[in-house]
Design an enzyme around this catalytic site. Sequence first.
Site, PDB file in Angstrom:
ATOM      1  N   ALA A  63       1.152  -1.862   0.204  1.00 27.47           N
ATOM      2  CA  ALA A  63       0.104   0.097   0.208  1.00 27.47           C
ATOM      3  C   ALA A  63       0.946   0.916  -0.126  1.00 27.47           C
ATOM      4  O   ALA A  63       1.950   1.243   0.395  1.00 27.47           O
ATOM      5  CB  ALA A  63      -0.938  -0.326   1.435  1.00 27.47           C
ATOM      6  N   GLY A 109       0.641  -4.999   1.102  1.00 28.02           N
ATOM      7  CA  GLY A 109      -0.747  -4.645   0.173  1.00 28.02           C
ATOM      8  C   GLY A 109      -0.621  -5.471  -1.429  1.00 28.02           C
ATOM      9  O   GLY A 109      -1.408  -6.677  -1.909  1.00 28.02           O
ATOM     10  N   GLU A 112      -1.037  -9.279  -1.104  1.00 24.93           N
ATOM     11  CA  GLU A 112      -2.031  -9.712  -0.535  1.00 24.93           C
ATOM     12  C   GLU A 112      -2.845  -9.748  -1.693  1.00 24.93           C
ATOM     13  O   GLU A 112      -3.592 -10.059  -1.602  1.00 24.93           O
ATOM     14  CB  GLU A 112      -2.658  -8.915   0.366  1.00 24.93           C
ATOM     15  CG  GLU A 112      -1.915  -9.158   1.921  1.00 24.93           C
ATOM     16  CD  GLU A 112      -2.240  -7.778   2.610  1.00 24.93           C
ATOM     17  OE1 GLU A 112      -3.334  -8.215   3.837  1.00 24.93           O
ATOM     18  OE2 GLU A 112      -1.684  -6.205   3.032  1.00 24.93           O
ATOM     19  N   GLU A 132       5.290  -5.783   7.495  1.00 24.26           N
ATOM     20  CA  GLU A 132       3.866  -3.736   8.113  1.00 24.26           C
ATOM     21  C   GLU A 132       4.351  -4.102   9.077  1.00 24.26           C
ATOM     22  O   GLU A 132       4.614  -2.979   9.419  1.00 24.26           O
ATOM     23  CB  GLU A 132       2.239  -4.701   7.728  1.00 24.26           C
ATOM     24  CG  GLU A 132       1.318  -4.866   6.249  1.00 24.26           C
ATOM     25  CD  GLU A 132       1.635  -5.684   5.466  1.00 24.26           C
ATOM     26  OE1 GLU A 132       0.697  -6.008   4.282  1.00 24.26           O
ATOM     27  OE2 GLU A 132       2.586  -6.884   6.026  1.00 24.26           O
TER      28      GLU A 132
HETATM   29  N1  T1G Z   1       5.071   3.694  -0.010  1.00 21.43           N
HETATM   30  C1  T1G Z   1       5.263   5.132  -0.641  1.00 21.43           C
HETATM   31  N2  T1G Z   1       6.268   4.854  -1.247  1.00 21.43           N
HETATM   32  C2  T1G Z   1       7.062   4.528  -1.098  1.00 21.43           C
HETATM   33  C3  T1G Z   1       6.670   2.267  -0.656  1.00 21.43           C
HETATM   34  C4  T1G Z   1       5.698   2.060  -0.086  1.00 21.43           C
HETATM   35  N3  T1G Z   1       4.857   1.131  -0.235  1.00 21.43           N
HETATM   36  N4  T1G Z   1       7.805   1.659  -0.838  1.00 21.43           N
HETATM   37  C5  T1G Z   1       8.581   2.012  -1.144  1.00 21.43           C
HETATM   38  N5  T1G Z   1       8.203   3.918  -1.114  1.00 21.43           N
HETATM   39  C6  T1G Z   1       9.226   4.977  -1.671  1.00 21.43           C
HETATM   40  C7  T1G Z   1       9.837   4.978  -1.269  1.00 21.43           C
HETATM   41  O1  T1G Z   1      10.194   5.551   0.045  1.00 21.43           O
HETATM   42  C8  T1G Z   1      11.256   5.681  -2.449  1.00 21.43           C
HETATM   43  O2  T1G Z   1      10.990   6.703  -2.462  1.00 21.43           O
HETATM   44  C9  T1G Z   1      11.078   4.897  -3.765  1.00 21.43           C
HETATM   45  O3  T1G Z   1       9.826   4.402  -3.201  1.00 21.43           O
HETATM   46  C10 T1G Z   1      11.839   3.602  -3.390  1.00 21.43           C
HETATM   47  O4  T1G Z   1      12.343   3.126  -2.231  1.00 21.43           O
HETATM   48  C11 T1G Z   1      -2.965  -3.251   2.504  1.00 21.43           C
HETATM   49  C12 T1G Z   1      -0.777  -1.955   5.124  1.00 21.43           C
HETATM   50  C13 T1G Z   1       9.852  -1.534  -2.099  1.00 21.43           C
HETATM   51  C14 T1G Z   1      12.453  -2.863  -1.120  1.00 21.43           C
HETATM   52  O5  T1G Z   1       6.372  -1.738   3.853  1.00 21.43           O
HETATM   53  O6  T1G Z   1      10.399  -1.908   1.659  1.00 21.43           O
HETATM   54  O7  T1G Z   1       1.231  -2.645   2.733  1.00 21.43           O
HETATM   55  O8  T1G Z   1      13.072   8.635  -1.226  1.00 21.43           O
HETATM   56  O9  T1G Z   1      14.274   3.084  -2.335  1.00 21.43           O
HETATM   57  O10 T1G Z   1      16.117   0.256  -2.243  1.00 21.43           O
HETATM   58  O11 T1G Z   1      -1.719  -4.793   4.439  1.00 21.43           O
HETATM   59  O12 T1G Z   1      11.008   0.181  -1.165  1.00 21.43           O
HETATM   60  O13 T1G Z   1      12.534   7.875  -4.089  1.00 21.43           O
HETATM   61  O14 T1G Z   1      11.516   8.969  -2.604  1.00 21.43           O
HETATM   62  O15 T1G Z   1      13.221   1.679  -0.380  1.00 21.43           O
HETATM   63  O16 T1G Z   1      14.703  -0.855  -4.368  1.00 21.43           O
HETATM   64  C15 T1G Z   1       4.145  -2.829   2.506  1.00 21.43           C
HETATM   65  C16 T1G Z   1       7.829  -0.998   1.131  1.00 21.43           C
HETATM   66  C17 T1G Z   1       3.579  -1.428   3.140  1.00 21.43           C
HETATM   67  C18 T1G Z   1       7.684  -1.886   1.803  1.00 21.43           C
HETATM   68  C19 T1G Z   1      12.254  -1.624  -2.985  1.00 21.43           C
HETATM   69  N6  T1G Z   1       5.275  -3.098   1.871  1.00 21.43           N
HETATM   70  N7  T1G Z   1       9.304  -0.087   0.280  1.00 21.43           N
HETATM   71  O17 T1G Z   1      13.417  -1.155  -1.587  1.00 21.43           O
HETATM   72  O18 T1G Z   1      13.550   1.385  -3.082  1.00 21.43           O
HETATM   73  S1  T1G Z   1       2.189  -1.155   3.973  1.00 21.43           S
HETATM   74  C20 T1G Z   1       6.245  -1.874   2.569  1.00 21.43           C
HETATM   75  C21 T1G Z   1      10.874  -0.820   0.586  1.00 21.43           C
HETATM   76  C22 T1G Z   1       0.746  -2.639   3.514  1.00 21.43           C
HETATM   77  C23 T1G Z   1      -1.193  -3.985   3.065  1.00 21.43           C
HETATM   78  C24 T1G Z   1      -0.402  -2.891   4.489  1.00 21.43           C
HETATM   79  C25 T1G Z   1      11.259  -0.664  -0.479  1.00 21.43           C
HETATM   80  C26 T1G Z   1      11.723  -1.789  -1.834  1.00 21.43           C
HETATM   81  P1  T1G Z   1      12.523   8.025  -2.764  1.00 21.43           P
HETATM   82  P2  T1G Z   1      12.993   2.642  -2.542  1.00 21.43           P
HETATM   83  P3  T1G Z   1      14.091  -0.095  -3.060  1.00 21.43           P
END
Ligand code: T1G
Length: 712
Positions: A63, A109, A112, A132
């Site tokens: 998400a 998400g 999911e 999460e």
């Molecule tokens: N939402 C918004 N921005 C995100 C994002 C996300 N989920 N993931 C990454 N970004 C942005 C990040 O801030 C950066 O921005 C750019 O993308 C590149 O990321 C419903 C509630 C996927 C392994 O926890 O772990 O789903 O700095 O530098 O090193 O149940 O990003 O360029 O402006 O990290 O290649 C769960 C989070 C969400 C995964 C890639 N998902 N992301 O790593 O790039 S909660 C996560 C990561 C959810 C559901 C629930 C990593 C990555 P900017 P990056 P990277």
Amino acid sequence: MPDLVRYEVKDGVAVVTIDNPPVNALSPNVWTEIDQAVQRAVADPAAEATVLIGAGTTFIAGADIKVFDLLKTPQDSIARSAGTHALLRRMEDSTKPLVAAIHGNALGGGLEVAQACHFRVATRDAKVGQPEVLLGIIPGAGGTQRLPRLAGAQMALEMCTDGKPVAAPKALAAGIIDRIVDGDLLSGAIAFAREKARAREIRKVRDIPHAADAVKAGLAACEATRAALKKTAKGMQAPFAAVSAIEAGLKLGFDEGSVRERELFAECVVSTESKALRHLFFAEREVAKVPDVPKDTPAREIKRAAVVGAGTMGGGIAMTYANAGIPVLLKDVDDAALQRGLATIRRNYDVTMSKGKMTAEQVEKTMALITPTTSYDGFDQVDIVVEAVFENMDLKKSTFAELGKVTRPDCILASNSSTLDIDEFAKASGRPAQVVGHHFFSPANVMKLLEIVRGRETSKDVIATSLKLAKKLGKVGVVVGNCFGFVANRMLAYYMREAYLLLEEGASVEQIDRVLTEFGLPVGPFGMQDIAGIDVGARIRQYLASIGKSRAEGPQSAVPDRLFEMGRYGQKTGAGWYKYDAPGSRNRTPDPLIEQLAEDEARKRGIARRPVADDEIIARITTALANEGARVIEDGYATRAGDIDVIYVYGFGFPRHRGGPMFYADTVGLDRVLARVTDYRRRFGDYWAAAPLLERLAAEGRGFYSEAAAPA
Ligand code: T1G
């Protein structure tokens, strides 16, 4: 607005492509467009099945985390996730086989959404996960209900409580994905979807029954996981909530379990824990953005390195380079010093091996990358030298003068100094543009923080190269200005000042350490000093006194110097703030001598000792950090408050679920923090002067994060 989700039919299969760079995050519009596209495929006579795939380098990384800040109350959240659950149910009710084609990451998400599909195929290097809890929340789109049905309760518990990604081959074995596609993913997914269409096969994960014994075993696994989390997730809410949601699904079935998931998610998403962890998620990515060093500033390749000084830090730094596959020369003055350094390195690798984290072969291969030397031969071939000699200005200056002569003109000259003036070394080297601070934290091969200290003339490409190198070394690089103690140790001096004074006023070493470990720090100030060495701090204080400086304004307790004079350096001498079973032992017991020393110093300073409440210990120490942090920002030595939080979380283990010292101050409220400073100034003296930035933000009713805090 370009479509975030594209639709086309290929070989009789509808292909739905999510295209929301950089990581295909599920923003509200993406959710809506996926829903519309899947329903379109169901109605499309040209399509016998549907494939969901991500554009770019990844499937869906979850998400859009930014959206959570819009959820102010649990009710907001429950309403929103009820919509999401209904959407996923609609997808699952698709009358045509629905296949998720996964490459890169399917996280949160994203996984999911894939679980709401009937089948999942993936590339061999893909990863799936429910991270999460790392954001202080739980899977909120059915993951706590569908994953146990796909992979079993035990696997679901692990994935939802440790948040670690799982590689595709393991996910295949666990039943999370149905096939690994080697070669082109889309054509492999289309072929798989057509197979299922021909077989008229649809599988709704929500309908996969839990066998009776699986429920019994699952509930037992929930209990066992809860018990384990009591040790590993002290003070946290989300990991326990994830267990409760999975448990609810096992006990109550899919629908009621989903209701429970929504409630638990809602409680978590508005929690301070989650706000703190979300703050850190973005702060960790912001640190790499240095305002006047554009993203496209050329960063050099570091292929060969050298370290000067094979002591505890030098050895750890050499290991860090070798662990990253970079050959490194390790120099010390004589063979005896070198052998001592190599012996420590060997011991460290033996410990890693004994924990099963490296094989003997890997250890030999890595150690072979470390070349010991007592001369500068070969230094003209390296791309970077890290100086890690004793923390003495004259010694460091002479070392940089030598390095300026024996290395290539473009070689980066980095210092591991933890406090001293980088510009002095730069001048001594004769080429200040190449000089920068690379301040590692002990043990250097373990701690993830790299404080990158920018000198007056450090060039932008050296900064860009340092940030890129930090990532390659597995470190979090934070660029800071060149003041005494830089950011980490400058603020630490105020933390330690208060710890010492609280001791003199009546608190005990054990009490102070207990209170701060209960707060979430891995070790208290006195335990930490006994590990790092009381002599290290004492020698820096002596050096400072010799140049008429002290580490922090205000009274300096003499107790640590008394211990130094007694040769009590901590664990390494078997006694420091605590007594230890033997030199090098970690088994400690309180020592009444410390109480005696504190009483003596208090008497000399005319302090009436008193019982000190646990809350006051937290308040004094966190307030000292926030006040000095505000000064560091307004003096321009830290670009943003978030950099300070990242430094304290990675450098000193400040509890992640509190967000770091600056974020924590915001949760207390800067008006209250200022009131404390004012009260302490009245009670203890003018050295508790409030930072102007703190006064201004409090007066404006703002926090360090309510708007970018700009220097006055
Ligand atoms: N939402 C918004 N921005 C995100 C994002 C996300 N989920 N993931 C990454 N970004 C942005 C990040 O801030 C950066 O921005 C750019 O993308 C590149 O990321 C419903 C509630 C996927 C392994 O926890 O772990 O789903 O700095 O530098 O090193 O149940 O990003 O360029 O402006 O990290 O290649 C769960 C989070 C969400 C995964 C890639 N998902 N992301 O790593 O790039 S909660 C996560 C990561 C959810 C559901 C629930 C990593 C990555 P900017 P990056 P990277």
